[in-house]
Design a protein around this motif. Structure first.
Motif, short mmCIF file in Angstrom:
data_model
loop_
_atom_site.label_atom_id
_atom_site.label_comp_id
_atom_site.label_asym_id
_atom_site.label_seq_id
_atom_site.Cartn_x
_atom_site.Cartn_y
_atom_site.Cartn_z
N LEU A 120 0.83 -1.20 0.00
CA LEU A 120 0.00 0.00 0.00
C LEU A 120 0.87 1.26 0.00
N PHE A 121 1.90 1.26 0.82
CA PHE A 121 2.83 2.39 0.89
C PHE A 121 3.50 2.63 -0.47
N ILE A 122 4.03 1.58 -1.07
CA ILE A 122 4.72 1.71 -2.36
C ILE A 122 3.78 2.23 -3.44
N ALA A 123 2.58 1.67 -3.50
CA ALA A 123 1.62 2.09 -4.53
C ALA A 123 1.31 3.58 -4.42
N TYR B 128 14.72 5.87 -3.39
CA TYR B 128 15.29 5.93 -2.04
C TYR B 128 14.19 6.03 -0.97
N TYR B 129 13.15 6.80 -1.25
CA TYR B 129 12.07 6.95 -0.28
C TYR B 129 11.32 5.63 -0.11
N LEU C 40 12.60 2.61 -0.58
CA LEU C 40 13.49 1.72 0.18
C LEU C 40 13.51 2.10 1.66
N PHE C 41 13.60 3.40 1.94
CA PHE C 41 13.55 3.86 3.32
C PHE C 41 12.24 3.44 3.98
N GLY C 42 11.13 3.63 3.28
CA GLY C 42 9.82 3.30 3.82
C GLY C 42 9.67 1.82 4.10
N ILE C 43 10.17 0.98 3.18
CA ILE C 43 10.09 -0.47 3.37
C ILE C 43 10.84 -0.87 4.64
N VAL C 44 12.05 -0.38 4.79
CA VAL C 44 12.87 -0.72 5.96
C VAL C 44 12.22 -0.18 7.24
N PHE C 45 11.75 1.05 7.19
CA PHE C 45 11.14 1.68 8.37
C PHE C 45 9.88 0.93 8.80
N ILE C 46 9.01 0.62 7.85
CA ILE C 46 7.77 -0.10 8.16
C ILE C 46 8.10 -1.50 8.69
N TYR C 47 9.06 -2.16 8.09
CA TYR C 47 9.45 -3.50 8.53
C TYR C 47 9.95 -3.46 9.98
N LEU C 48 10.86 -2.53 10.27
CA LEU C 48 11.40 -2.42 11.63
C LEU C 48 10.32 -2.03 12.64
N LEU C 49 9.44 -1.13 12.25
CA LEU C 49 8.33 -0.75 13.12
C LEU C 49 7.44 -1.95 13.40
N ASN C 50 7.22 -2.77 12.40
CA ASN C 50 6.40 -3.96 12.58
C ASN C 50 7.05 -4.96 13.53
N LEU D 133 4.17 9.03 6.72
CA LEU D 133 5.17 8.88 5.65
C LEU D 133 4.62 9.39 4.32
N TRP D 134 3.34 9.13 4.04
CA TRP D 134 2.72 9.63 2.82
C TRP D 134 2.67 11.16 2.81
#
Length: 178
Positions: free
Chosen positions: A98-101, A115-116, A118-128, A165-166
């Motif tokens: 959803l974030f990527i789309a 870059y944003y 990639l940053f978002g994927i890592v941030f969301i993963y770590l937050l999860n 983030l959006w």
């Protein structure tokens, strides 16, 4: 009709890009999940489980994450007491899609967008990972608060973070940023 198409072109491009990216990524993820047997835990969910275990071990919690004998999920044991299970839906991939789309629908320059994302994927993963770890500890101490913690507070945290983030993306980095 042409007048309306021209007038709503930015919106139509946004909607088209969003849904195309969302559907494509969801189908890719579905194909990935279909490569596992019904009683297997997928690789991403296994990774999430290992990372939750590593995080809690780093803080000296007595934690064990193991494959369930009765289904395709991971069981999280705290002080040898079964607290929660980690299912495929807990791995945050659907939230990341959803974030990527959304970011792609409001894309900016290619490098900044990449870059944003990639940053978002890592941030969301770590937050999860932190979310599941904290949920495990809180449910051990407050099992009666399961609905509030799992059903309200923690989804609010993860979806609220994605929303922030959006907002940052649209206002600072997208092609619509001023």
């Amino acid at each position: 009709m042409k007048k309306y198409l021209a007038q709503f072109k930015p919106f139509l491009i946004f909607i088209g890009t969003f849904f195309a990216a969302y559907i494509a990524l969801t189908l890719l993820y579905k194909f990935y999940l279909n490569s596992f047997k019904a009683d297997e835990v997928d690789g991403i969910t296994n990774l999430v489980g290992r990372n939750v275990e590593q995080l809690l071990h780093a803080f000296n919690f007595d934690i064990k994450v193991q494959k369930s004998l009765s289904g395709s999920w991971l069981e999280v044991l705290y002080n040898n007491y079964y607290i929660v299970r980690i299912i495929e839906g807990c791995n945050a991939v659907s939230v990341i899609i959803l974030f990527i789309a959304f970011v792609l629908a409001f894309s900016g320059k290619f490098k900044v967008t990449l870059y944003y994302i990639l940053f978002g994927i890592v941030f969301i993963y770590l937050l999860n990972i932190a979310r599941i770890a904290l949920l495990t500890i809180l449910l051990f101490h407050f099992p009666e608060k399961n609905h509030l913690l799992h059903g309200v507070l923690f989804p609010l945290i993860i979806y609220g973070t994605v929303f922030i983030l959006w907002i940052i993306w649209v206002n600072k980095f997208s092609k619509y940023a001023k």
